[in-house]
Design a protein around this motif. Sequence first.
Motif, PDB file in Angstrom:
ATOM      1  N   VAL A  67      42.691  42.558  -1.061  1.00 43.68           N
ATOM      2  CA  VAL A  67      41.569  43.065  -0.273  1.00 43.68           C
ATOM      3  C   VAL A  67      40.348  43.239  -1.168  1.00 43.68           C
ATOM      4  O   VAL A  67      40.422  43.874  -2.228  1.00 43.68           O
ATOM      5  CB  VAL A  67      41.919  44.409   0.394  1.00 43.68           C
ATOM      6  CG1 VAL A  67      40.725  44.932   1.200  1.00 43.68           C
ATOM      7  CG2 VAL A  67      43.149  44.253   1.286  1.00 43.68           C
ATOM      8  N   LEU A  68      39.216  42.667  -0.743  1.00 36.62           N
ATOM      9  CA  LEU A  68      37.927  42.920  -1.353  1.00 36.62           C
ATOM     10  C   LEU A  68      37.169  43.864  -0.424  1.00 36.62           C
ATOM     11  O   LEU A  68      36.692  43.453   0.640  1.00 36.62           O
ATOM     12  CB  LEU A  68      37.126  41.630  -1.557  1.00 36.62           C
ATOM     13  CG  LEU A  68      37.439  40.799  -2.815  1.00 36.62           C
ATOM     14  CD1 LEU A  68      38.882  40.299  -2.808  1.00 36.62           C
ATOM     15  CD2 LEU A  68      36.474  39.641  -2.936  1.00 36.62           C
ATOM     16  N   GLU A  69      37.123  45.131  -0.809  1.00 37.47           N
ATOM     17  CA  GLU A  69      36.523  46.155   0.047  1.00 37.47           C
ATOM     18  C   GLU A  69      35.124  46.507  -0.456  1.00 37.47           C
ATOM     19  O   GLU A  69      34.897  46.630  -1.661  1.00 37.47           O
ATOM     20  CB  GLU A  69      37.396  47.413   0.061  1.00 37.47           C
ATOM     21  CG  GLU A  69      36.847  48.523   0.942  1.00 37.47           C
ATOM     22  CD  GLU A  69      37.748  49.739   0.999  1.00 37.47           C
ATOM     23  OE1 GLU A  69      37.245  50.849   1.224  1.00 37.47           O
ATOM     24  OE2 GLU A  69      38.976  49.567   0.805  1.00 37.47           O
ATOM     25  N   LEU A  98      38.528  38.868   8.180  1.00 38.48           N
ATOM     26  CA  LEU A  98      37.684  40.041   8.010  1.00 38.48           C
ATOM     27  C   LEU A  98      38.252  41.212   8.794  1.00 38.48           C
ATOM     28  O   LEU A  98      38.711  41.043   9.924  1.00 38.48           O
ATOM     29  CB  LEU A  98      36.261  39.755   8.497  1.00 38.48           C
ATOM     30  CG  LEU A  98      35.429  38.801   7.643  1.00 38.48           C
ATOM     31  CD1 LEU A  98      34.148  38.422   8.371  1.00 38.48           C
ATOM     32  CD2 LEU A  98      35.106  39.434   6.294  1.00 38.48           C
ATOM     33  N   GLU A  99      38.210  42.394   8.189  1.00 36.92           N
ATOM     34  CA  GLU A  99      38.592  43.614   8.889  1.00 36.92           C
ATOM     35  C   GLU A  99      37.432  44.607   8.782  1.00 36.92           C
ATOM     36  O   GLU A  99      36.767  44.684   7.738  1.00 36.92           O
ATOM     37  CB  GLU A  99      39.866  44.213   8.284  1.00 36.92           C
ATOM     38  CG  GLU A  99      41.091  43.330   8.485  1.00 36.92           C
ATOM     39  CD  GLU A  99      42.358  43.921   7.898  1.00 36.92           C
ATOM     40  OE1 GLU A  99      42.283  45.021   7.309  1.00 36.92           O
ATOM     41  OE2 GLU A  99      43.425  43.274   8.009  1.00 36.92           O
ATOM     42  N   ASP A 142      31.291  43.438  10.733  1.00 37.30           N
ATOM     43  CA  ASP A 142      29.970  43.745  11.278  1.00 37.30           C
ATOM     44  C   ASP A 142      29.033  42.587  10.966  1.00 37.30           C
ATOM     45  O   ASP A 142      29.384  41.673  10.214  1.00 37.30           O
ATOM     46  CB  ASP A 142      29.420  45.058  10.723  1.00 37.30           C
ATOM     47  CG  ASP A 142      28.691  45.870  11.794  1.00 37.30           C
ATOM     48  OD1 ASP A 142      27.986  45.248  12.612  1.00 37.30           O
ATOM     49  OD2 ASP A 142      28.859  47.096  11.816  1.00 37.30           O
ATOM     50  N   ASN A 143      27.833  42.623  11.517  1.00 35.02           N
ATOM     51  CA  ASN A 143      26.917  41.492  11.441  1.00 35.02           C
ATOM     52  C   ASN A 143      26.611  41.098   9.991  1.00 35.02           C
ATOM     53  O   ASN A 143      26.303  41.946   9.152  1.00 35.02           O
ATOM     54  CB  ASN A 143      25.610  41.830  12.161  1.00 35.02           C
ATOM     55  CG  ASN A 143      24.730  40.606  12.311  1.00 35.02           C
ATOM     56  OD1 ASN A 143      25.178  39.545  12.724  1.00 35.02           O
ATOM     57  ND2 ASN A 143      23.452  40.763  11.967  1.00 35.02           N
ATOM     58  N   LEU A 144      26.723  39.796   9.718  1.00 36.46           N
ATOM     59  CA  LEU A 144      26.426  39.182   8.423  1.00 36.46           C
ATOM     60  C   LEU A 144      27.369  39.643   7.309  1.00 36.46           C
ATOM     61  O   LEU A 144      27.036  39.526   6.136  1.00 36.46           O
ATOM     62  CB  LEU A 144      24.968  39.425   8.022  1.00 36.46           C
ATOM     63  CG  LEU A 144      23.911  38.905   9.011  1.00 36.46           C
ATOM     64  CD1 LEU A 144      22.520  39.129   8.468  1.00 36.46           C
ATOM     65  CD2 LEU A 144      24.131  37.441   9.344  1.00 36.46           C
ATOM     66  N   HIS A 145      28.533  40.149   7.691  1.00 38.46           N
ATOM     67  CA  HIS A 145      29.583  40.333   6.685  1.00 38.46           C
ATOM     68  C   HIS A 145      30.074  38.960   6.218  1.00 38.46           C
ATOM     69  O   HIS A 145      30.202  38.031   7.025  1.00 38.46           O
ATOM     70  CB  HIS A 145      30.735  41.140   7.274  1.00 38.46           C
ATOM     71  CG  HIS A 145      30.466  42.611   7.286  1.00 38.46           C
ATOM     72  ND1 HIS A 145      31.418  43.539   7.653  1.00 38.46           N
ATOM     73  CD2 HIS A 145      29.359  43.324   6.962  1.00 38.46           C
ATOM     74  CE1 HIS A 145      30.915  44.755   7.569  1.00 38.46           C
ATOM     75  NE2 HIS A 145      29.665  44.647   7.152  1.00 38.46           N
ATOM     76  N   GLU A 194      35.947  44.621   4.748  1.00 37.93           N
ATOM     77  CA  GLU A 194      37.187  44.306   4.061  1.00 37.93           C
ATOM     78  C   GLU A 194      37.493  42.835   4.278  1.00 37.93           C
ATOM     79  O   GLU A 194      37.776  42.412   5.400  1.00 37.93           O
ATOM     80  CB  GLU A 194      38.349  45.166   4.567  1.00 37.93           C
ATOM     81  CG  GLU A 194      38.251  46.627   4.186  1.00 37.93           C
ATOM     82  CD  GLU A 194      39.474  47.418   4.604  1.00 37.93           C
ATOM     83  OE1 GLU A 194      40.417  46.806   5.148  1.00 37.93           O
ATOM     84  OE2 GLU A 194      39.499  48.640   4.394  1.00 37.93           O
ATOM     85  N   ALA A 195      37.409  42.055   3.194  1.00 38.03           N
ATOM     86  CA  ALA A 195      37.810  40.653   3.232  1.00 38.03           C
ATOM     87  C   ALA A 195      39.246  40.581   2.743  1.00 38.03           C
ATOM     88  O   ALA A 195      39.551  41.015   1.626  1.00 38.03           O
ATOM     89  CB  ALA A 195      36.891  39.808   2.364  1.00 38.03           C
TER      90      ALA A 195
END
Length: 487
Positions: free
Chosen positions: A308-310, A339-340, A343-346, A474-475
């Motif tokens: 996870v890249l948070e 994605l977890e 939101d916009n442009l994550h 969170e990727a």
Amino acid sequence: MNVRSQVKRQIALLLSMGLALVALLVTSQLMAANERVLPPDLGSSYKMVDREIAVPGTTLRYTIVISNSGDDFTIASLTDSLPEGTHYVPGSLSASEEPIGMGEMNGVITWTDFIDSGDEIHVTFQAMLTDTLTSGTWITNTVYITGTEGVNTEIMRMAATEVVTSASTSVMLPIVYVPVPMPTITSIDNPRSDEGNSWTVYWNNPAPSQTTGFQLQESNSSNFDGATTIDVAGTSSLRAPAASWQNVFYYRVRAVGDFGEGPWSNVAMTTGDYFDTFDNANSGWAIRRQDTDDVDNQVYYRNDSTLVLEMDSRWDYQIASSMKELPEPPYRIKSRVRLEGVDNLHTYGFVFGADWDGTQCPNSEYTSCFNQYYRLLNIWSGAQSTLKMQLKRIDYHDYDAGNAGRGADLISVTNVQVNSPSETDQEWAIEVWPSGDIYIFANGNMVGQSFDPYFINNRYFGFWSSTDEYTGLEAVYDWVEVIALEE
């Protein structure tokens, strides 16, 4: 004064001024002027000691023979650290020719000199065994020899003496030193996907009449911790390890015969396919570069075997990497990502073709790694079956703008059809070819193509995540594999 003496005087002066790079350039120019063909070769260098058996307090005489069997000259250097249980005998260090530089400090012998094609230079010194050594102790002295421009990479040669009690030597005959044959690893095949992550290690047989076989050691560590030893009858061995995150392999080989086991050869390495399911936190993933304006990032292994890249800050990015070297191009990077807390442009993505100087990554100035690379962004903007994609070459970082990457667009922001909903699992692949061709795939379909040869031969990669005006990204990466492709 002959040309060689002039060259040595020039190089000695340059080295004394700390201009080693200039010295190498002078050497390269002279080599080109001589119009020789084959590069210098220090592989036939060897080391010997005058006693294979000795009592405590004995003085040992070591001789290192630096030999250049190639068709061109080079600047050779050696470093020899005396083993525990010995003391250097002051004033005993000498060389058969006046060197560019030579000395001893705290038990470390150093030497540097010009060596021409076909020449041998002898470096000798003495070391005394301490009185406290016990019978059965082996004193192994190791020297490392290198040449300019990576000649033979680094050559390791050893000489060993067994310590015995004085009583056991009362009827000992004089020892006549007979060099034990030492093979040289000559090449390793490049792994390719059609060969199932396999390659062959090749070496020579320096003494066919004395050698009955070989022992090959394979390890993921350059110091051969946890090495696997394989008995081999011939002078090659086919290796086919399973692809894993431990994908860098080191090899050394020694001869076996009536003499027992000979000294280990030079060390050679290769890089195989990479595969990580993130179920082992020792695989090395961590933040390697990030925005410095507003930092609230972390990378962690989750107990469901994902990475996870948070990110909990706005207008921010981070690069995570395991700092494992990839196979030479062509290769394919492939991973499944979602994605977890979207939101916009994550954004999530991939970084490849990255540099690393081998020191701590990152350092406090963010200068040791990921200075230049290719960056693939996959951008969520609310569409159910579409993600935006951008491929960019990062040439440098703007530290006045929070360490932001600057460079050239290779694929401008474009819409890509993906599985719906777009924030859930998507499988991405990137093919990198030595020509500079780059191909992007989403769920098995090619969605982008570019050409850029600048950083193709850099072999480090990582993951990317970034936020725009909204936090809480969170990727989540399920797995990643990198396999060598067939040209």
